[in-house]
Structures are given as structure tokens and as C-alpha cells.
Design a protein around this motif. Structure first.
Motif, PDB file in Angstrom:
ATOM      1  N   MET A 149      60.902  -3.799  46.587  1.00  0.00           N
ATOM      2  CA  MET A 149      61.445  -3.980  45.258  1.00  0.00           C
ATOM      3  C   MET A 149      62.885  -3.497  45.265  1.00  0.00           C
ATOM      4  N   LEU A 150      63.772  -4.322  44.745  1.00  0.00           N
ATOM      5  CA  LEU A 150      65.163  -3.885  44.650  1.00  0.00           C
ATOM      6  C   LEU A 150      65.259  -2.701  43.698  1.00  0.00           C
ATOM      7  N   PRO A 151      65.944  -1.651  44.096  1.00  0.00           N
ATOM      8  CA  PRO A 151      66.107  -0.504  43.199  1.00  0.00           C
ATOM      9  C   PRO A 151      67.210  -0.771  42.175  1.00  0.00           C
ATOM     10  N   TYR A 152      67.113  -0.117  41.045  1.00  0.00           N
ATOM     11  CA  TYR A 152      68.152  -0.198  40.014  1.00  0.00           C
ATOM     12  C   TYR A 152      68.633   1.212  39.730  1.00  0.00           C
ATOM     13  N   TRP A 153      69.691   1.617  40.426  1.00  0.00           N
ATOM     14  CA  TRP A 153      70.254   2.945  40.259  1.00  0.00           C
ATOM     15  C   TRP A 153      71.427   2.852  39.307  1.00  0.00           C
ATOM     16  N   LEU A 154      71.399   3.654  38.277  1.00  0.00           N
ATOM     17  CA  LEU A 154      72.453   3.604  37.263  1.00  0.00           C
ATOM     18  C   LEU A 154      73.791   4.131  37.774  1.00  0.00           C
ATOM     19  N   ASP A 155      73.765   4.900  38.866  1.00  0.00           N
ATOM     20  CA  ASP A 155      75.007   5.472  39.382  1.00  0.00           C
ATOM     21  C   ASP A 155      75.622   4.652  40.519  1.00  0.00           C
ATOM     22  N   ARG A 156      75.113   3.440  40.754  1.00  0.00           N
ATOM     23  CA  ARG A 156      75.628   2.585  41.825  1.00  0.00           C
ATOM     24  C   ARG A 156      76.041   1.232  41.247  1.00  0.00           C
ATOM     25  N   PRO A 157      76.953   0.540  41.903  1.00  0.00           N
ATOM     26  CA  PRO A 157      77.350  -0.790  41.413  1.00  0.00           C
ATOM     27  C   PRO A 157      76.163  -1.755  41.450  1.00  0.00           C
ATOM     28  N   ALA A 158      76.035  -2.563  40.424  1.00  0.00           N
ATOM     29  CA  ALA A 158      74.932  -3.514  40.345  1.00  0.00           C
ATOM     30  C   ALA A 158      74.939  -4.485  41.514  1.00  0.00           C
ATOM     31  N   GLU A 159      76.127  -4.837  42.012  1.00  0.00           N
ATOM     32  CA  GLU A 159      76.252  -5.788  43.115  1.00  0.00           C
ATOM     33  C   GLU A 159      75.622  -5.274  44.404  1.00  0.00           C
ATOM     34  N   ALA A 160      75.383  -3.971  44.491  1.00  0.00           N
ATOM     35  CA  ALA A 160      74.773  -3.399  45.688  1.00  0.00           C
ATOM     36  C   ALA A 160      73.376  -3.959  45.937  1.00  0.00           C
ATOM     37  N   ALA A 161      72.762  -4.516  44.926  1.00  0.00           N
ATOM     38  CA  ALA A 161      71.419  -5.090  45.081  1.00  0.00           C
ATOM     39  C   ALA A 161      71.396  -6.166  46.160  1.00  0.00           C
ATOM     40  N   VAL A 162      72.445  -6.971  46.239  1.00  0.00           N
ATOM     41  CA  VAL A 162      72.494  -8.035  47.247  1.00  0.00           C
ATOM     42  C   VAL A 162      72.627  -7.428  48.638  1.00  0.00           C
ATOM     43  N   ASP A 163      73.412  -6.374  48.775  1.00  0.00           N
ATOM     44  CA  ASP A 163      73.545  -5.697  50.072  1.00  0.00           C
ATOM     45  C   ASP A 163      72.221  -5.054  50.485  1.00  0.00           C
ATOM     46  N   ILE A 164      71.512  -4.489  49.531  1.00  0.00           N
ATOM     47  CA  ILE A 164      70.213  -3.875  49.824  1.00  0.00           C
ATOM     48  C   ILE A 164      69.232  -4.944  50.290  1.00  0.00           C
ATOM     49  N   ALA A 165      69.253  -6.113  49.662  1.00  0.00           N
ATOM     50  CA  ALA A 165      68.378  -7.210  50.077  1.00  0.00           C
ATOM     51  C   ALA A 165      68.703  -7.655  51.498  1.00  0.00           C
ATOM     52  N   LEU A 214      60.562  -9.613  49.148  1.00  0.00           N
ATOM     53  CA  LEU A 214      61.371  -8.732  48.313  1.00  0.00           C
ATOM     54  C   LEU A 214      61.142  -9.079  46.849  1.00  0.00           C
ATOM     55  N   TRP A 215      60.874  -8.048  46.066  1.00  0.00           N
ATOM     56  CA  TRP A 215      60.691  -8.218  44.634  1.00  0.00           C
ATOM     57  C   TRP A 215      62.051  -8.047  43.956  1.00  0.00           C
ATOM     58  N   VAL A 216      62.391  -8.986  43.100  1.00  0.00           N
ATOM     59  CA  VAL A 216      63.657  -8.974  42.373  1.00  0.00           C
ATOM     60  C   VAL A 216      63.329  -8.862  40.887  1.00  0.00           C
ATOM     61  N   GLY A 217      63.468  -7.657  40.356  1.00  0.00           N
ATOM     62  CA  GLY A 217      63.155  -7.427  38.958  1.00  0.00           C
ATOM     63  C   GLY A 217      64.348  -7.682  38.060  1.00  0.00           C
ATOM     64  N   GLU A 218      64.205  -7.250  36.833  1.00  0.00           N
ATOM     65  CA  GLU A 218      65.266  -7.493  35.851  1.00  0.00           C
ATOM     66  C   GLU A 218      65.406  -6.267  34.962  1.00  0.00           C
TER      67      GLU A 218
END
Length: 195
Positions: free
Chosen positions: A1-17, A28-32
Motif C-alpha cells: 500500500m502506498l503510504p501517505y505521509w503528511l511531511d513528505r511531498p505527495a509526488e514521492a508516491a510514484v518513487d515509492i511505487a 501495489l495498492w493505490v489509495g486516495e
């Protein structure tokens, strides 16, 4: 599952994937949350990490119609070449009624009807549902996803029973270790009863 950390840039989700794909993960789970639309993010992920099977969700029940869910999943699959599954959950009244101005009531019945309609649409059938909570008529996906699965995130015994009856995968969270066997027995029993 992609993490959603409030202290990191949102675009980091693609790098994590991308890192997950490189590390050998196959799904990979992609939430909202409050960053990206899940289908848009899944498309970006699928383009950068094409070998991952993407599970879009859990998405808040009732925010999108079965047609919108089917179109979103089909769009991601078509644009990326990825296999795509869908996950639904009840979410919370703050998100569903507050953010989206959608009803947050009759959740078990709404889940049953949504999953049934979505499953038919993903198979490529023409929408013909006139349920108590969900209605759709005439729509057919141009690019069906007959192999897509549907997961339901379930909280509480009623929604867990519904999930076990209608979903391919039941997702539970915040279940203490002392309750795992009880929840598993409920899921297994309801799934057996539903065939």
C-alpha cells in the motif's frame, strides 16, 4: 500500500511505487487521500512501474458510481498496460458526506449493489441495475476487465459478512490478535454460505 505521509511531498508516491517494483513486489495498492485522485495516481504508477498489478483503493463507497469505478479501472489498465483491481470501503462520514456531499447510509445494501453492478460492468456487460441504492442503465465498457478482482474493506460484523459474500478479497484493519480467529471464522462462514 502506498503510504501517505503528511511531511513528505505527495509526488514521492510514484518513487515509492518504482522502488516497490524494483524490490520485487508484484502488487501495489493505490489509495486516495487529500493528494491525488486514485485513478490518476495509479496511471502515473503504472507508467513508471509497469510490472505491478495495481489495486485502486480502498475507495469510499458511494463517492463514485459503478460506472465511474469501471471507467477509472479500465482507463488505468488501457493507458498503462497494467492489470488493475478495485477495492471499496465505507470510509467515514467526514469524507463521504463532508468532502463529497454523498450519502453515507445503508452501507451494507449499498455495498452489495455496488459490487454486483461493478462486477457486471468489469466483465463487459451492459449496465442494467435498478437497486434500492444503486442504479445504472445502458452503459458498457469499451475495454472490459474480466480478470479484475474486487476487494471490500470491512469494519464490523455486518460489513464483514457482506464483504465475505460479495468480494474476491476481504480487507480488515485494526483487528486485535485476540479477535483474528473470530473474524476469520465469520469471513469463512459467510463466504461458504454464499457459495
Amino acid at each position: 500500500m502506498l503510504p501517505y505521509w503528511l511531511d513528505r511531498p505527495a509526488e514521492a508516491a510514484v518513487d515509492i511505487a518504482s522502488a516497490a517494483a524494483y524490490a520485487g513486489f508484484t502488487r501495489l495498492w493505490v489509495g486516495e487521500m487529500a493528494t491525488f485522485d486514485a485513478f490518476a495516481l495509479a496511471t502515473a504508477v503504472g507508467l513508471r512501474a509497469p510490472k505491478l498489478r495495481l489495486v485502486v483503493g480502498p475507495l469510499a463507497l458511494g463517492v463514485r458510481s459503478p460506472v465511474a469505478l469501471a471507467l477509472g479501472a479500465s482507463s488505468v489498465a488501457t493507458l498503462t498496460g497494467s492489470s488493475v483491481d478495485v477495492a471499496l470501503g465505507a470510509s467515514s462520514p467526514a469524507i463521504v458526506t463532508g468532502w463529497h456531499d454523498r450519502p453515507w447510509d445503508h452501507l451494507p445494501g449499498r455495498m452489495e449493489e455496488t459490487v454486483a453492478a461493478l462486477r457486471a460492468l468489469l466483465r463487459g456487460e451492459r449496465g442494467d441495475v435498478d437497486g434500492r441504492h444503486v442504479r445504472t442503465h445502458g452503459f458498457r465498457l469499451q475495454r472490459p476487465l474480466p480478470d479484475a478482482t474486487i476487494a471490500v474493506a470491512a469494519f464490523g460484523p455486518v460489513m464483514t459478512r457482506i464483504a465475505a459474500q460479495v468480494a474476491d478479497t476481504v480487507v480488515v484493519n485494526l483487528v486485535p490478535p485476540t479477535q483474528v480467529a473470530t473474524v476469520r471464522a465469520l469471513v469463512d462462514g459467510a463466504a461458504r454460505a454464499a457459495g
